[in-house]
Design a protein around this motif. Structure first.
Motif, PDB file in Angstrom:
ATOM      1  N   GLY A  17       0.715  -1.124  -0.015  1.00  0.00           N
ATOM      2  CA  GLY A  17      -0.092   0.011  -0.056  1.00  0.00           C
ATOM      3  C   GLY A  17       0.933   1.129  -0.061  1.00  0.00           C
ATOM      4  N   SER A  18       0.278   2.283  -0.756  1.00  0.00           N
ATOM      5  CA  SER A  18       1.116   3.561  -0.643  1.00  0.00           C
ATOM      6  C   SER A  18       0.162   4.740  -0.734  1.00  0.00           C
ATOM      7  CB  SER A  18       2.037   3.857  -1.934  1.00  0.00           C
ATOM      8  OG  SER A  18       1.070   3.692  -2.950  1.00  0.00           O
ATOM      9  N   VAL A  19       0.473   5.887   0.044  1.00  0.00           N
ATOM     10  CA  VAL A  19      -0.123   7.090   0.141  1.00  0.00           C
ATOM     11  C   VAL A  19       0.732   7.986  -0.496  1.00  0.00           C
ATOM     12  CG1 VAL A  19      -1.208   8.988   1.601  1.00  0.00           C
ATOM     13  CG2 VAL A  19      -1.607   6.558   2.078  1.00  0.00           C
ATOM     14  N   ASP A  20       0.020   9.000  -1.347  1.00  0.00           N
ATOM     15  CA  ASP A  20       1.079   9.741  -2.282  1.00  0.00           C
ATOM     16  C   ASP A  20       2.394   9.339  -2.517  1.00  0.00           C
ATOM     17  OD1 ASP A  20      -0.956  11.903  -1.548  1.00  0.00           O
ATOM     18  OD2 ASP A  20       0.203  12.571   0.540  1.00  0.00           O
ATOM     19  N   LYS A  21       2.037   8.056  -3.304  1.00  0.00           N
ATOM     20  CA  LYS A  21       3.224   7.167  -4.014  1.00  0.00           C
ATOM     21  C   LYS A  21       4.188   6.843  -3.108  1.00  0.00           C
ATOM     22  CE  LYS A  21       2.195   9.413  -8.453  1.00  0.00           C
ATOM     23  NZ  LYS A  21       2.956  10.056  -9.644  1.00  0.00           N
ATOM     24  N   GLU A  22       4.098   6.825  -1.722  1.00  0.00           N
ATOM     25  CA  GLU A  22       4.867   6.475  -0.479  1.00  0.00           C
ATOM     26  C   GLU A  22       4.204   5.393   0.200  1.00  0.00           C
ATOM     27  OE1 GLU A  22       6.772   9.534   1.625  1.00  0.00           O
ATOM     28  OE2 GLU A  22       7.372  10.845  -0.063  1.00  0.00           O
ATOM     29  N   GLU A  23       4.960   4.395   0.202  1.00  0.00           N
ATOM     30  CA  GLU A  23       4.789   3.148   1.186  1.00  0.00           C
ATOM     31  C   GLU A  23       4.580   3.532   2.593  1.00  0.00           C
ATOM     32  OE1 GLU A  23       6.914  -0.289   0.857  1.00  0.00           O
ATOM     33  OE2 GLU A  23       7.138  -0.188  -1.519  1.00  0.00           O
ATOM     34  N   PHE A  24       3.781   3.077   3.368  1.00  0.00           N
ATOM     35  CA  PHE A  24       3.654   3.521   4.742  1.00  0.00           C
ATOM     36  C   PHE A  24       3.561   2.026   5.752  1.00  0.00           C
ATOM     37  CE2 PHE A  24      -0.806   2.726   2.751  1.00  0.00           C
ATOM     38  CZ  PHE A  24      -1.051   1.686   3.750  1.00  0.00           C
ATOM     39  N   GLU A  25       4.077   2.522   6.929  1.00  0.00           N
ATOM     40  CA  GLU A  25       4.148   1.304   7.776  1.00  0.00           C
ATOM     41  C   GLU A  25       2.964   0.400   8.054  1.00  0.00           C
ATOM     42  OE1 GLU A  25       5.784   0.539  12.360  1.00  0.00           O
ATOM     43  OE2 GLU A  25       5.826   2.453  11.448  1.00  0.00           O
ATOM     44  N   GLY A  26       2.919  -0.799   7.999  1.00  0.00           N
ATOM     45  CA  GLY A  26       1.694  -1.741   7.992  1.00  0.00           C
ATOM     46  C   GLY A  26       0.931  -1.880   6.927  1.00  0.00           C
ATOM     47  N   GLY A  27       1.547  -1.262   5.686  1.00  0.00           N
ATOM     48  CA  GLY A  27       0.744  -1.518   4.431  1.00  0.00           C
ATOM     49  C   GLY A  27       1.302  -2.486   3.453  1.00  0.00           C
ATOM     50  N   LYS A  28       2.086  -3.458   4.180  1.00  0.00           N
ATOM     51  CA  LYS A  28       2.565  -4.617   3.138  1.00  0.00           C
ATOM     52  C   LYS A  28       2.355  -6.080   3.822  1.00  0.00           C
ATOM     53  CE  LYS A  28       6.884  -5.434   0.843  1.00  0.00           C
ATOM     54  NZ  LYS A  28       8.366  -5.029   0.722  1.00  0.00           N
ATOM     55  N   GLY A  29       2.113  -6.890   2.920  1.00  0.00           N
ATOM     56  CA  GLY A  29       1.918  -8.227   3.268  1.00  0.00           C
ATOM     57  C   GLY A  29       2.096  -9.334   2.487  1.00  0.00           C
ATOM     58  N   GLU A  30       2.543 -10.400   2.805  1.00  0.00           N
ATOM     59  CA  GLU A  30       2.883 -11.680   1.944  1.00  0.00           C
ATOM     60  C   GLU A  30       2.019 -12.929   2.347  1.00  0.00           C
ATOM     61  OE1 GLU A  30       7.026 -12.172   1.466  1.00  0.00           O
ATOM     62  OE2 GLU A  30       7.470 -10.389   0.511  1.00  0.00           O
ATOM     63  N   ASP A  31       1.463 -13.616   1.469  1.00  0.00           N
ATOM     64  CA  ASP A  31       0.739 -15.020   1.449  1.00  0.00           C
ATOM     65  C   ASP A  31      -0.128 -14.562   2.599  1.00  0.00           C
ATOM     66  OD1 ASP A  31       2.209 -16.333  -0.144  1.00  0.00           O
ATOM     67  OD2 ASP A  31       3.760 -16.481   1.488  1.00  0.00           O
ATOM     68  N   PHE A  32      -0.804 -13.488   2.571  1.00  0.00           N
ATOM     69  CA  PHE A  32      -2.045 -13.129   3.329  1.00  0.00           C
ATOM     70  C   PHE A  32      -3.315 -13.693   3.137  1.00  0.00           C
ATOM     71  CE2 PHE A  32      -5.312 -10.520   5.565  1.00  0.00           C
ATOM     72  CZ  PHE A  32      -4.924 -10.341   7.048  1.00  0.00           C
ATOM     73  N   GLN A  33      -4.016 -14.495   3.991  1.00  0.00           N
ATOM     74  CA  GLN A  33      -5.198 -15.094   3.709  1.00  0.00           C
ATOM     75  C   GLN A  33      -6.577 -14.267   4.220  1.00  0.00           C
ATOM     76  OE1 GLN A  33      -5.603 -19.282   4.908  1.00  0.00           O
ATOM     77  NE2 GLN A  33      -3.705 -19.645   4.260  1.00  0.00           N
ATOM     78  N   LEU A  34      -7.157 -13.570   3.172  1.00  0.00           N
ATOM     79  CA  LEU A  34      -8.078 -12.902   3.466  1.00  0.00           C
ATOM     80  C   LEU A  34      -9.552 -13.310   2.937  1.00  0.00           C
ATOM     81  CD1 LEU A  34      -9.177 -10.038   4.226  1.00  0.00           C
ATOM     82  CD2 LEU A  34      -8.644  -9.116   1.890  1.00  0.00           C
TER      83      LEU A  34
END
Length: 481
Positions: free
Chosen positions: A172-189
């Motif tokens: 995830g990004s806000v204003d084209k910058e990634e933010f803390e907690g906005g990234k995940g791998e192999d996440f089951q949703l």
């Protein structure tokens, strides 16, 4: 000391008390002499400072202390001499005092009512019993299995739909910058679970494995992270797999996943849990019926101050619930005046039952041991893992908190004592009847006491002692949780 009773109405007593000036002077001189032995003043040997000098320096402070000590001691003696048992803290108002003159003050006090409990053999209670069927056990185990999410890859290629579980990588990004907690791998949703930001899951419906989806969402205005509140965000999402939920079989594997050895052990544990639940409902129904009958069978004046205090507690709880928009629907439709009138009745009932149970416990020497209080404290401590020491110190240093642990234990012991003497009959009912609201179940399931309330009886007893106070809060028929 002169004590004159100026009011004697119901539970209210008022007195005018006069302490002679000579008694005050003796106290002042004694206090100054005590100070003189402890202080050092230039030009005088310790212990040889003239009273006149001590009075000039410490007279006002000593006077305040003497008045306070005199009022406390004399008011306590007046209460003892008048053979009163206060229900609340006496209210003191110093009406006159000048240096060298008599001390005059008034004391208003509410006293405990006289209570005589009814013969408990006259109380008729019904104990609702419930057999535990194999069907109930199977149903309960099925509920346990439904709480355990199991899934498997979809058997044929298709698009993701609501209730599917998608395995994703995302950034995830806000204003084209990634933010803390906005990234995940192999996440089951689970799509439709609303675990992510509103709109996120909806945009993944219809995607296929190996698809790349750009998700555009906006963080809510009340989002916990200040730097993200109300911000537009973009998530780059890769769909790696689509899975669907499958039923969890009720077998040995389910039991082992719960830390048990076999399905048979799970069945036994489920039966025991159901028995505990049904016993709890049975106990609560009997207790509620008992409190209703005790309330109907006793009519005595309750101290207004105690009712006012209980009222304040109830209203504060109501205000908190209202601020959190957590009111019952029926309460939302009532005015404050209607609610206050209703809560005043609840407060009066609670105080009356509390005083009655306290008197029953006093008469029958029912006590709560230190070991029982300690056990209750340890149970509370276990609710705060990692903070055990602080919680334990809180209870050990706060007598009111310890009293809060003692009160429900005392109440339950008194209730048990009465039930042992009362006439108790048993009735076999279904689980649904057992757990239904007593005011809504069929008439034949209600107890005889509820169908034909006992007439009020005036109950009186010689002076009760205030030590055994308990609030009967467990079951108020007016307000149900």
């Amino acid at each position: 000391m002169q004590v004159i009773e100026t009011k004697n109405e119901g539970l209210s007593r008022e007195f005018a008390i006069t302490i002679p000036a000579g008694d005050i002077e003796v106290r002042i001189l004694a206090k100054l002499a005590e100070i003189g032995q402890q202080v050092s003043i230039p030009g005088f040997r310790q212990g040889k400072v003239p009273t006149k000098i001590l009075r000039q320096r410490y007279g006002q402070a000593v006077l305040g202390d003497v008045i306070q000590d005199t009022v406390v001691e004399s008011s306590s003696k007046a209460i003892e001499d008048e053979s009163l048992t206060p229900a609340t803290q006496p209210k003191i108002d110093v009406t006159k005092f000048e240096d060298g003159e008599d001390l005059e003050y008034t004391m208003a006090v509410e006293i405990m009512p006289e209570i005589t409990p009814v013969d408990f053999k006259s109380i008729k209670l019904e104990k609702l019993m419930c057999d535990i069927s194999d069907e109930e056990i199977e149903k309960s185990m099925a509920n346990i299995a439904s709480e355990i999410v199991r899934s498997e890859p979809i058997k044929r290629a298709r698009k993701a739909r609501k209730d599917d579980i998608v395995v994703i990588d995302f950034v995830g990004s806000v204003d084209k910058e990634e933010f803390e907690g906005g990234k995940g791998e192999d996440f089951q949703l689970t799509l439709g679970s609303d675990r992510f930001i509103p709109g996120f899951e909806d945009q993944l419906i219809g995607a296929k494995p190996k698809d790349h989806v750009t998700v555009n969402v906006s963080f809510p205005d009340d989002y916990p992270a200040e730097n993200l509140k109300g911000k537009d965000a973009v998530f780059e999402v890769d769909i790696k797999e689509i899975r669907e939920r499958v039923d969890t079989p009720i077998d040995d594997e389910l039991a082992k996943s719960l830390g048990l050895e076999s399905l048979e052990q799970l069945k036994d544990g489920t039966r025991q849990q159901l028995e505990q639940n049904y016993n709890m409902f049975t106990r609560n129904r009997m207790k509620r019926d008992l409190l209703d009958q005790l309330d109907n069978a006793h009519e005595f004046e309750v101290p207004p101050g105690m009712v006012e205090t209980e009222n304040q507690v109830i209203w504060e709880q109501f205000e908190k619930a209202r601020n959190e928009d957590n009111l019952e629907k029926e309460d939302k439709e009532k005015s404050d005046d209607e609610l206050k009138d209703e809560y005043n009745k609840i407060a009066t009932r609670r105080v009356r039952l509390g005083l009655l149970l306290a008197e029953i416990g006093r008469i029958n020497n029912i006590e709560v041991s230190a070991e029982e209080v300690n056990q209750a404290m340890l149970q509370e401590v276990r609710k705060y893992p990692g903070q055990e020491r602080q919680v334990m110190e809180y209870f050990q240093q706060d007598q009111q908190a310890m009293a809060g642990l003692r009160a429900p234990i005392f109440e339950e012991k008194v209730v048990d004592f009465i039930i042992e003497i009362a006439e108790v009959s048993e009735r076999l009912v279904t689980p649904e009847q057992l757990m239904a609201d007593p005011d809504m179940i069929a008439e034949e399931v209600k107890t005889e006491a509820n169908k034909k309330p006992a007439k009020k009886k005036t109950a009186r007893k010689k002076k009760p002692e205030p030590k055994a106070k308990s609030k009967a809060k467990a079951d108020d028929k007016e307000k149900k949780n």
